[in-house]
Design an enzyme around this catalytic site. Structure first.
Site, PDB file in Angstrom:
ATOM      1  N   GLY A  81     -41.258  78.079  18.129  1.00 14.50           N
ATOM      2  CA  GLY A  81     -40.185  78.727  17.385  1.00 14.50           C
ATOM      3  C   GLY A  81     -38.896  78.582  18.154  1.00 14.50           C
ATOM      4  O   GLY A  81     -38.918  78.307  19.353  1.00 14.50           O
ATOM      5  N   CYS A 108     -45.712  76.226  22.949  1.00 12.11           N
ATOM      6  CA  CYS A 108     -44.264  76.311  23.182  1.00 12.11           C
ATOM      7  C   CYS A 108     -43.798  77.784  23.171  1.00 12.11           C
ATOM      8  O   CYS A 108     -44.174  78.539  24.047  1.00 12.11           O
ATOM      9  CB  CYS A 108     -43.533  75.460  22.156  1.00 12.11           C
ATOM     10  SG  CYS A 108     -41.832  75.151  22.628  1.00 12.11           S
ATOM     11  N   TYR A 109     -43.049  78.210  22.176  1.00  8.23           N
ATOM     12  CA  TYR A 109     -42.652  79.618  22.132  1.00  8.23           C
ATOM     13  C   TYR A 109     -43.893  80.513  22.168  1.00  8.23           C
ATOM     14  O   TYR A 109     -43.874  81.604  22.750  1.00  8.23           O
ATOM     15  CB  TYR A 109     -41.841  79.878  20.856  1.00  8.23           C
ATOM     16  CG  TYR A 109     -41.435  81.329  20.656  1.00  8.23           C
ATOM     17  CD1 TYR A 109     -40.352  81.870  21.335  1.00  8.23           C
ATOM     18  CD2 TYR A 109     -42.150  82.160  19.789  1.00  8.23           C
ATOM     19  CE1 TYR A 109     -39.983  83.201  21.157  1.00  8.23           C
ATOM     20  CE2 TYR A 109     -41.791  83.486  19.608  1.00  8.23           C
ATOM     21  CZ  TYR A 109     -40.709  84.006  20.294  1.00  8.23           C
ATOM     22  OH  TYR A 109     -40.354  85.312  20.120  1.00  8.23           O
ATOM     23  N   HIS A 196     -45.876  70.163  22.573  1.00  6.79           N
ATOM     24  CA  HIS A 196     -46.339  70.223  21.176  1.00  6.79           C
ATOM     25  C   HIS A 196     -47.468  69.219  20.931  1.00  6.79           C
ATOM     26  O   HIS A 196     -47.205  68.029  20.797  1.00  6.79           O
ATOM     27  CB  HIS A 196     -45.175  69.910  20.226  1.00  6.79           C
ATOM     28  CG  HIS A 196     -44.169  71.006  20.165  1.00  6.79           C
ATOM     29  ND1 HIS A 196     -44.240  72.036  19.256  1.00  6.79           N
ATOM     30  CD2 HIS A 196     -43.088  71.256  20.930  1.00  6.79           C
ATOM     31  CE1 HIS A 196     -43.238  72.867  19.446  1.00  6.79           C
ATOM     32  NE2 HIS A 196     -42.514  72.424  20.457  1.00  6.79           N
ATOM     33  N   GLU A 198     -49.132  68.910  18.259  1.00 12.15           N
ATOM     34  CA  GLU A 198     -49.229  68.580  16.831  1.00 12.15           C
ATOM     35  C   GLU A 198     -48.377  67.378  16.427  1.00 12.15           C
ATOM     36  O   GLU A 198     -48.613  66.779  15.382  1.00 12.15           O
ATOM     37  CB  GLU A 198     -48.852  69.805  15.975  1.00 12.15           C
ATOM     38  CG  GLU A 198     -47.386  70.248  16.013  1.00 12.15           C
ATOM     39  CD  GLU A 198     -47.026  71.140  17.201  1.00 12.15           C
ATOM     40  OE1 GLU A 198     -47.744  71.112  18.219  1.00 12.15           O
ATOM     41  OE2 GLU A 198     -45.996  71.840  17.123  1.00 12.15           O
ATOM     42  N   SER A 250     -47.519  66.009 -15.958  1.00  8.60           N
ATOM     43  CA  SER A 250     -46.341  65.142 -15.842  1.00  8.60           C
ATOM     44  C   SER A 250     -46.750  63.714 -15.516  1.00  8.60           C
ATOM     45  O   SER A 250     -45.945  62.804 -15.628  1.00  8.60           O
ATOM     46  CB  SER A 250     -45.434  65.662 -14.730  1.00  8.60           C
ATOM     47  OG  SER A 250     -46.045  65.434 -13.472  1.00  8.60           O
ATOM     48  N   GLY A 252     -47.576  63.039 -12.510  1.00 10.31           N
ATOM     49  CA  GLY A 252     -47.427  63.029 -11.051  1.00 10.31           C
ATOM     50  C   GLY A 252     -48.747  63.426 -10.398  1.00 10.31           C
ATOM     51  O   GLY A 252     -49.686  63.858 -11.076  1.00 10.31           O
ATOM     52  N   ASP A 254     -49.716  65.954  -8.397  1.00  9.82           N
ATOM     53  CA  ASP A 254     -50.194  67.339  -8.385  1.00  9.82           C
ATOM     54  C   ASP A 254     -50.753  67.784  -9.738  1.00  9.82           C
ATOM     55  O   ASP A 254     -51.862  68.316  -9.819  1.00  9.82           O
ATOM     56  CB  ASP A 254     -49.072  68.298  -7.960  1.00  9.82           C
ATOM     57  CG  ASP A 254     -48.440  67.865  -6.656  1.00  9.82           C
ATOM     58  OD1 ASP A 254     -49.053  67.043  -5.965  1.00  9.82           O
ATOM     59  OD2 ASP A 254     -47.337  68.339  -6.340  1.00  9.82           O
ATOM     60  N   LYS A 396     -50.320  68.159   0.474  1.00 12.28           N
ATOM     61  CA  LYS A 396     -50.233  66.968  -0.384  1.00 12.28           C
ATOM     62  C   LYS A 396     -51.301  65.915  -0.056  1.00 12.28           C
ATOM     63  O   LYS A 396     -51.934  65.365  -0.954  1.00 12.28           O
ATOM     64  CB  LYS A 396     -48.842  66.343  -0.219  1.00 12.28           C
ATOM     65  CG  LYS A 396     -48.534  65.269  -1.209  1.00 12.28           C
ATOM     66  CD  LYS A 396     -48.038  65.901  -2.473  1.00 12.28           C
ATOM     67  CE  LYS A 396     -47.608  64.918  -3.511  1.00 12.28           C
ATOM     68  NZ  LYS A 396     -46.931  65.604  -4.615  1.00 12.28           N
TER      69      LYS A 396
END
Ligand code: XMP
Length: 540
Positions: A81, A108-109, A196, A198, A250, A252, A254, A396
């Site tokens: 953060g 980190c934070y 980090h 990640e 749509s 798309g 999702d 996603k």
């Protein structure tokens, strides 16, 4: 991002979402809970954990320990953060989280939070440690660094640093700038790392995350899309019962995956409404009808409203006005269509996890700015549906995997993002049927050639833009005075920033030759070589 309606999802206020929260219940077998202190990487941590086939949930940093306990986590992660633990309004957790008896990893934070509560000391560093660094693993037995070499490339981004170890902690890693870059409380399984793990710039970071969730927290690998299909199918059946569901399809990723999943669960109780607004790309309406109507045999209500949209758009040239006109027309058409579809209790939406995470509004956190253009519009008040959101736990990339699992074709699962207002924002100036036809044909050539060159699915978005500029050309022996077409191809992670793609010259030549030969109305093709910023991805 600019404001504009998003048609695959009606935007809801956070409070409205909370009211709907319990509608789609999902209990993972095992999970890691991440406390978000406002890092721009919090969601990346969650995704890395899920890539280990372990479910992860993000909660606000100040979520009461009792609530976290009720989630039965196998471990906790304290995110990074932008704050300093000693700042007046520093975000701090309920300190009872350290008594839950589950392993904790502070990043980190997060490590500074650990130190703050457990007897260490954090001070402003003489210099900010930012960018690449090397972690020297001091304790090769440390479970966090299992199977890693003695020196590991890591990525840092912090100003404050630990200057005194918290009580009963030992040092397990150092960097040039920090003697306490990685620390461990061996008995309580509490770990802290300044870097980090990640981000991709920590190349062995995935292994560190895997060591934490599997080796230290003892999680198995139960989070897979195959398992999710089974659980979600049951949950959809439980929630819907014998009622009917409507879904705005749509085409798309999702809404398509949501449709396939819900259809698997309740078959003909689902009706999909597909609105052709006349602003779709070539063959889009046909593909949707083919895949969902003919292959999946879903009840598909096709609403061809092209003429209506074109009429409403007559004379409109301002990009935001275009979006408003299209947004309103869509709601009207959709509402009428739902009445025709018959009585239904539920409206299904392809809402994803990033849309529902309660972000922590901390100053200086760029993540806070991300979603603004998804917030305009809204579910019309007189539409009294309950929401069914079976993708609301998924990222996603998981939705794409789920689509594959459900048998959707690559053409849909790997589909590039396409703006709700469609070709309207790629047809500059006033929109007419003939201009749209020119754009559609040209766009189809760009897409086809990029696919043939195996580049299409490697880019974030690749498309054609029709400019309202005519110039002189010569074709055959004739002088022409025709439109200019721009090719736009960008690389991006999330649409927030983007780099223009260096499409090979010979491919550009082929595209340009084909377009000027095959599409009447274009006599000049140009390439957009602008990144975002300063440009945007779409031209309008
Ligand atoms: P920009 O052009 O702002 O686009 O760089 C970022 C991403 O958002 C998409 N986009 C939209 N999506 N409604 C949408 O649903 C809109 O009005 C809209 N405008 C842009 C764009 O395609 C890109 O992926």
């Amino acid at each position: 991002m600019r404001p504009g309606p998003v048609f695959s999802k009606f935007a809801l206020s956070k409070s409205a979402r909370c009211r709907h929260k319990l509608l789609f219940r999902f209990w993972p077998m095992e999970q890691i809970v991440i406390l978000d202190f406002g890092s721009q990487y919090t969601q990346v941590i969650a995704r890395r954990i899920r890539e280990c086939n372990v479910y992860s949930t993000i909660v606000r940093f100040d979520t009461p320990a009792s609530e976290i306990e009720a989630m039965n986590p196998k471990g906790l992660i304290l995110s990074g953060g932008p704050s300093s633990v000693y700042a007046k309004d520093a975000p701090l957790p309920d300190k009872a989280i350290f008594k839950l008896g589950v392993p904790v990893l502070g990043i980190c934070y997060g490590v500074q939070v650990l130190a703050h509560f457990l007897g260490g000391k954090v001070e402003k560093g003489d210099k900010r440690e930012y960018g690449k660094g090397t972690l020297t693993v001091a304790d090769r037995e440390c479970a966090l660094f299992k199977h890693l070499p003695a020196a590991v490339q890591v990525w840092n981004s912090h100003g404050d640093k630990l200057t005194r170890l918290p009580k009963d902690f030992v040092v397990v890693g150092t960097t040039d700038n920090s003697d306490y870059a990685a620390i461990e409380h061996p008995k309580r399984k509490i770990f802290g790392i300044q870097f980090h793990p990640e981000v991709v710039h920590t190349p062995r970071g995935r292994e560190i995350v895997a060591n934490f969730v599997h080796g230290i927290c003892g999680c198995g690998k139960s989070w897979t899309m195959r398992n999710y299909v089974e659980q979600a199918t049951e949950e959809i059946r439980r929630q819907v019962g014998s009622d009917r569901v409507i879904l705005g399809l749509s085409g798309g990723v999702d809404s398509s995956v949501a449709a396939a999943l819900i259809h698997r669960a309740i078959g003909d109780q689902l009706t999909c409404i597909f609105v052709n607004n006349g602003l779709l790309r070539a063959r889009e309406a046909e593909v949707v009808q083919e895949v969902f109507g003919r292959n999946f045999k879903m009840k598909l209500q096709y609403e061809n409203a092209s003429a209506l949209f074109l009429r409403k758009l007559k004379g409109v040239t301002d990009p935001e006005k275009k979006r408003k006109v299209i947004g309103k027309a869509f709601v009207d058409v959709f509402q009428t269509a739902t009445k025709r579809a018959g009585k239904a209790k539920f409206l299904a939406q392809g809402t994803l996890y990033p849309d529902v995470i309660e972000s922590v509004p901390i100053a200086g956190n760029p993540a806070a700015m991300i979603k603004s253009h998804h917030n305009v519009g809204g579910l019309p008040k007189n539409m009294k549906f309950k929401l069914l959101e079976p993708l609301r736990a998924l990222f996603k990339d998981e939705v794409r995997q789920l689509g594959v699992e459900l048998g959707l074709p690559k053409e849909i699962v790997q589909r590039q993002p396409f703006p709700g207002p469609g070709l309207a924002v790629r047809c500059l100036g006033e929109i007419t049927g003939s201009k749209l036809e020119i754009l559609r044909k040209s766009d189809a050539i760009v897409v086809e050639e990029m696919k043939l060159a195996d580049l299409y699915y490697k880019t974030w978005q690749t498309f054609a833009v029709l400019l309202p500029v005519r110039s002189v050309g010569v074709q055959g022996d004739e002088r022409t005075y025709d439109f200019t077409l721009a090719i736009r191809a960008v690389e991006s992670q999330d649409g927030m920033t983007a780099d223009w793609v260096k499409v090979p010259y010979d491919l550009l030549e082929k595209i340009s030759t084909r377009i000027t030969n095959e599409v009447r109305g274009i006599n000049r093709v140009v390439l957009d070589i602008t990144s975002k910023p300063p440009g945007t991805i779409e031209w309008e």
